[in-house]
Design an enzyme around this catalytic site. Structure first.
Site, PDB file in Angstrom:
ATOM      1  N   ARG A  62      49.683  51.907  35.713  1.00  0.00           N
ATOM      2  CA  ARG A  62      49.373  50.201  35.971  1.00  0.00           C
ATOM      3  C   ARG A  62      50.032  49.601  36.334  1.00  0.00           C
ATOM      4  O   ARG A  62      50.246  48.211  36.677  1.00  0.00           O
ATOM      5  CB  ARG A  62      48.867  49.598  34.142  1.00  0.00           C
ATOM      6  CG  ARG A  62      47.660  50.379  33.945  1.00  0.00           C
ATOM      7  CD  ARG A  62      46.075  49.153  34.703  1.00  0.00           C
ATOM      8  NE  ARG A  62      45.824  48.577  33.056  1.00  0.00           N
ATOM      9  CZ  ARG A  62      44.931  48.971  32.685  1.00  0.00           C
ATOM     10  NH1 ARG A  62      44.724  50.404  32.440  1.00  0.00           N
ATOM     11  NH2 ARG A  62      43.779  48.743  31.942  1.00  0.00           N
ATOM     12  N   ARG A  89      32.951  47.472  23.684  1.00  0.00           N
ATOM     13  CA  ARG A  89      34.464  47.932  23.435  1.00  0.00           C
ATOM     14  C   ARG A  89      34.522  46.345  23.126  1.00  0.00           C
ATOM     15  O   ARG A  89      34.369  45.290  23.576  1.00  0.00           O
ATOM     16  CB  ARG A  89      35.188  47.842  25.021  1.00  0.00           C
ATOM     17  CG  ARG A  89      35.508  49.379  24.914  1.00  0.00           C
ATOM     18  CD  ARG A  89      35.749  50.014  26.231  1.00  0.00           C
ATOM     19  NE  ARG A  89      36.977  48.495  26.513  1.00  0.00           N
ATOM     20  CZ  ARG A  89      37.604  48.710  27.872  1.00  0.00           C
ATOM     21  NH1 ARG A  89      37.590  50.294  28.329  1.00  0.00           N
ATOM     22  NH2 ARG A  89      39.350  48.030  27.811  1.00  0.00           N
ATOM     23  N   ARG A 125      28.678  47.710  29.890  1.00  0.00           N
ATOM     24  CA  ARG A 125      28.545  48.653  29.545  1.00  0.00           C
ATOM     25  C   ARG A 125      29.085  49.096  27.620  1.00  0.00           C
ATOM     26  O   ARG A 125      28.670  48.296  27.498  1.00  0.00           O
ATOM     27  CB  ARG A 125      30.554  48.156  30.114  1.00  0.00           C
ATOM     28  CG  ARG A 125      30.744  49.153  29.543  1.00  0.00           C
ATOM     29  CD  ARG A 125      32.162  49.145  31.248  1.00  0.00           C
ATOM     30  NE  ARG A 125      33.158  49.193  30.443  1.00  0.00           N
ATOM     31  CZ  ARG A 125      34.313  49.102  31.218  1.00  0.00           C
ATOM     32  NH1 ARG A 125      34.644  49.791  32.234  1.00  0.00           N
ATOM     33  NH2 ARG A 125      35.571  48.076  30.143  1.00  0.00           N
ATOM     34  N   LYS A 153      35.360  53.547  38.007  1.00  0.00           N
ATOM     35  CA  LYS A 153      36.325  55.018  38.415  1.00  0.00           C
ATOM     36  C   LYS A 153      35.122  55.924  36.423  1.00  0.00           C
ATOM     37  O   LYS A 153      35.487  56.762  36.429  1.00  0.00           O
ATOM     38  CB  LYS A 153      37.894  54.469  38.175  1.00  0.00           C
ATOM     39  CG  LYS A 153      38.117  53.278  36.940  1.00  0.00           C
ATOM     40  CD  LYS A 153      39.333  53.357  37.283  1.00  0.00           C
ATOM     41  CE  LYS A 153      40.143  52.511  36.526  1.00  0.00           C
ATOM     42  NZ  LYS A 153      39.954  51.656  35.388  1.00  0.00           N
ATOM     43  N   ARG A 195      41.929  40.534  31.986  1.00  0.00           N
ATOM     44  CA  ARG A 195      42.408  41.259  32.771  1.00  0.00           C
ATOM     45  C   ARG A 195      42.620  42.145  34.194  1.00  0.00           C
ATOM     46  O   ARG A 195      42.936  42.541  34.562  1.00  0.00           O
ATOM     47  CB  ARG A 195      41.096  42.022  32.050  1.00  0.00           C
ATOM     48  CG  ARG A 195      41.812  42.712  30.388  1.00  0.00           C
ATOM     49  CD  ARG A 195      40.359  43.689  29.687  1.00  0.00           C
ATOM     50  NE  ARG A 195      40.104  45.266  29.589  1.00  0.00           N
ATOM     51  CZ  ARG A 195      38.438  45.566  29.789  1.00  0.00           C
ATOM     52  NH1 ARG A 195      37.829  44.756  29.332  1.00  0.00           N
ATOM     53  NH2 ARG A 195      38.604  46.412  30.363  1.00  0.00           N
TER      54      ARG A 195
HETATM   55  P1  AMP Z   1      41.399  50.653  29.663  1.00  0.00           P
HETATM   56  O1  AMP Z   1      40.737  51.054  28.245  1.00  0.00           O
HETATM   57  O2  AMP Z   1      41.957  51.514  31.103  1.00  0.00           O
HETATM   58  O3  AMP Z   1      40.433  48.859  30.817  1.00  0.00           O
HETATM   59  O4  AMP Z   1      42.669  50.174  29.262  1.00  0.00           O
HETATM   60  C1  AMP Z   1      42.371  49.179  27.841  1.00  0.00           C
HETATM   61  C2  AMP Z   1      43.705  48.020  27.407  1.00  0.00           C
HETATM   62  O5  AMP Z   1      44.983  49.575  27.179  1.00  0.00           O
HETATM   63  C3  AMP Z   1      44.460  47.349  28.118  1.00  0.00           C
HETATM   64  O6  AMP Z   1      44.006  46.294  28.567  1.00  0.00           O
HETATM   65  C4  AMP Z   1      45.228  47.363  27.928  1.00  0.00           C
HETATM   66  O7  AMP Z   1      45.926  46.644  26.780  1.00  0.00           O
HETATM   67  C5  AMP Z   1      46.075  49.102  27.398  1.00  0.00           C
HETATM   68  N1  AMP Z   1      46.428  50.016  28.330  1.00  0.00           N
HETATM   69  C6  AMP Z   1      45.973  51.297  29.184  1.00  0.00           C
HETATM   70  N2  AMP Z   1      46.441  51.515  30.141  1.00  0.00           N
HETATM   71  C7  AMP Z   1      47.577  50.369  29.784  1.00  0.00           C
HETATM   72  C8  AMP Z   1      48.697  50.574  30.705  1.00  0.00           C
HETATM   73  N3  AMP Z   1      48.778  52.368  31.231  1.00  0.00           N
HETATM   74  N4  AMP Z   1      49.699  50.045  30.638  1.00  0.00           N
HETATM   75  C9  AMP Z   1      49.779  49.281  29.489  1.00  0.00           C
HETATM   76  N5  AMP Z   1      48.582  48.333  29.258  1.00  0.00           N
HETATM   77  C10 AMP Z   1      47.578  49.625  29.301  1.00  0.00           C
END
Ligand code: AMP
Length: 215
Positions: free
Chosen positions: A90, A162, A129, A15, A173
């Site tokens: 989320r 990351r 990535r 995405k 995750r």
């Molecule tokens: P992402 O880059 O979207 O994979 O997000 C990385 C991390 O940020 C996730 O594993 C969560 O710890 C936190 N995170 C990002 N967006 C949210 C959300 N909407 N609700 C809760 N945690 C979030």
């Protein structure tokens, strides 16, 4: 294309790559909650200190904190120019809160794209990535490599991997994503806004399907 959309999908579903192209080709603002939170962790802000461990362990930041954080973004967001939300909402309660905020400003979400992906593909994708720590652009060594190895094409900043992109954390995750994805997808399906795209398609095909759905 001034649309207000949500991009859903597990880590590695592609995405982020679609979001980059939507930003480049249609000027659609890309708001990644994960990227915004990681930036707070890096600068060591109060919110960053509060959420750091959740990010590192691949766990969801509690709804209350995320809603406060994204509520701040919402206050100054140019809603009429459109945007793509990536990683937020989320959970079902985040989705309901977002709908309430946007209803007050008469700027509802118009479409939700769900990039459906299984764990095997996710693990394959994540290991290749690389991300730009400054603008958040996502690259992949095979499917979306930068023109100059190791450098972001937009910034240019050295790309990084990351710390939560390890296999163990990605498995976790993915599990958390799975738990929340169904109720969230059902919620948007009931609103008639959901389009599912097979994340195994090539980046070009994924992008074309997304653009077709948005048109
Ligand atoms: P992402 O880059 O979207 O994979 O997000 C990385 C991390 O940020 C996730 O594993 C969560 O710890 C936190 N995170 C990002 N967006 C949210 C959300 N909407 N609700 C809760 N945690 C979030």
């Amino acid at each position: 294309m001034k649309r207000r959309i949500i991009l859903m999908g597990p880590p590695g579903s592609g995405k982020g790559t679609v979001a980059t192209r939507l930003r480049q080709e249609f000027g659609l603002d890309h708001i990644s909650s994960g990227h915004l939170l990681r930036r707070e962790v890096e600068i060591g802000s109060a919110i960053g200190q509060r959420v750091g461990l959740f990010l590192e362990n691949g766990e969801l930041v509690p709804d209350r904190t995320v809603l406060w954080f994204m509520g701040e973004w919402m206050k100054s967001a140019p809603l009429n120019d459109g945007f793509q939300l990536d990683g937020f909402p989320r959970t079902l309660s985040q989705a309901k809160a977002l709908d309430e905020w946007l209803a007050k400003r008469n700027a509802p979400i118009e479409a939700v794209m769900l990039f459906a992906c299984n764990l095997t593909l996710v693990l394959e994708r994540i290991t290749g990535r690389w991300n730009c720590p400054k603008c958040g652009r996502v690259y992949h060594i095979y499917s979306a490599p930068p023109k100059v190895a190791g450098l972001c094409e937009d910034c240019p900043t050295s790309l990084t991997q990351r710390t939560d992109d390890t296999e163990a954390v990605v498995r976790k995750r993915f599990g958390i994503y799975k738990r929340h994805a169904k109720p969230l997808a059902d919620y948007y399906e009931q609103q008639g806004k959901l389009t599912v795209v097979d994340a195994a398609l090539s980046p070009d095909e994924r992008f074309a399907k997304t653009v077709a759905a948005l048109n």
